[in-house]
Scaffold this active site. Structure first.
Site, PDB file in Angstrom:
ATOM      1  CB  SER A  19      45.275  38.615  55.079  1.00  0.00           C
ATOM      2  OG  SER A  19      46.294  39.411  55.629  1.00  0.00           O
TER       3      SER A  19
ATOM      4  CE1 TYR B 212      44.991  35.276  59.868  1.00  0.00           C
ATOM      5  CE2 TYR B 212      46.710  36.598  58.847  1.00  0.00           C
ATOM      6  CZ  TYR B 212      45.395  36.431  59.224  1.00  0.00           C
ATOM      7  OH  TYR B 212      44.472  37.401  58.933  1.00  0.00           O
TER       8      TYR B 212
END
Ligand SMILES: NC(=O)c1ccc[n+]([C@@H]2O[C@H](COP(=O)([O-])OP(=O)(O)OC[C@H]3O[C@@H](n4cnc5c(N)ncnc54)[C@H](OP(=O)(O)O)[C@@H]3O)[C@@H](O)[C@H]2O)c1
Length: 273
Positions: free
Chosen positions: A144, A157
């Site tokens: 990401s 995360y």
């Protein structure tokens, strides 16, 4: 000159929706056959039908990526059906928001199990198989843009995505002499089911803080855009180490190397906004 992907085989986890499903369709349009994994069999079958409608072959392997033998099942399904695999995209992932102090232990560990351990297990198993067979290929993980940016309330995360990025960097150097490419993919906010899945997971895990909120729609990219970037990467004879789909975010990520304090200040302002 770019590589011809016709008859190449790719294994994709988290292929029942979002980036994984879009990548499966884009790979099929580029001439590839696909092995698709996720837990929802009906959704996976719908993606397999789209692939077959493109004139390519697709098989599904239903299961949770944290199952200990899932990597083996995926690699065996690819070799038993297609006789080979050329690429792996470890894409399945979940997100749950919550401060590091407040997040329940179970949610903390589950995020690492799904996002990090399962994706590493799969690319390691694929690398071992390639090394043993003397074949080459391309291993990708869906990280990401948050791999290089820490969000308050999203730290776990971000940590799973940073860990994926670091493993890919090390594996890339380790495997380059064997002709095996390793890349991490760094999407920005993408219009997928990710945010709804995050909300239902947070509710099930008893996370009291709010789940990941999607950025304003205008700032979301489409999963097809990420999928096209992945196919371009697969075609490259000299693949890029990292696939980024938004240059401004990449620049913001670079700031942390020079001044974490400056990056923290920018992030705090953006999050408050
Ligand atoms: N959307 C974003 O803004 C964004 C931005 C950057 C990076 N990413 C990353 O992109 C990847 C794909 O996410 P997405 O945005 O496409 O979200 P999505 O639409 O929710 O897709 C997630 C996929 O992962 C599968 N999955 C989740 N947990 C699984 C498990 N335990 N075992 C097997 N499959 C599992 C889901 O299928 P089943 O539920 O059927 O199992 C689904 O196919 C993730 O790694 C995510 O972290 C997303």
């Amino acid at each position: 000159m770019s590589r011809d992907l016709t008859n190449h085989v790719i294994i994709i986890t988290g292929a029942s929706s979002g980036i994984g499903a879009a990548t499966a369709r884009a790979c099929a349009a580029a001439g590839m056959d696909v092995v698709l994994n996720a837990r929802r069999a009906d959704r996976l079958e719908a993606v397999a039908s789209d692939v077959r409608a493109c004139g390519r072959r697709a098989i599904t392997v239903v299961g949770d990526v944290v199952e200990p033998d899932l990597s083996r099942r995926l690699l065996e399904a690819a070799t038993a059906t297609f006789g080979r695999f050329d690429a792996v995209f470890a894409n399945a992932g979940i997100g749950t928001e919550g401060t590091i102090a407040a997040l329940p232990d179970e949610a903390f560990r589950r995020m690492f199990d799904v996002n990090f351990h399962a994706s590493v297990d799969l690319v390691r198993a694929a690398a071992r198989r390639m090394l043993a067979d003397g074949t080459t290929g391309h291993l990708l993980m869906c990280s990401s843009s948050l791999a290089k940016i820490a969000l308050p309330g999203g730290g776990v995360y971000c940590a799973t995505k940073a860990a994926q990025n670091v493993i890919c960097r090390a594996m890339r150097m380790e495997l380059a002499p064997e002709g095996i490419h390793v890349s991490s993919v760094h999407p920005i906010g993408t219009a997928t089911e990710f945010f709804e899945a995050s909300a239902s997971y947070a509710a099930a895990a008893g996370v009291s803080t709010s789940p990941f909120k999607p950025p304003p729609r205008i700032l979301l990219q489409s999963p097809d855009r990420v999928a096209r970037a992945i196919v371009r990467q697969l075609r490259r004879r000299h693949p890029r180490p990292e696939v980024w789909t938004c240059w401004p975010l990449r620049l913001l990520a670079a700031v942390s190397g020079v001044s974490p304090r400056l990056q923290d200040a920018v992030i705090r302002r953006v999050v408050t906004w």
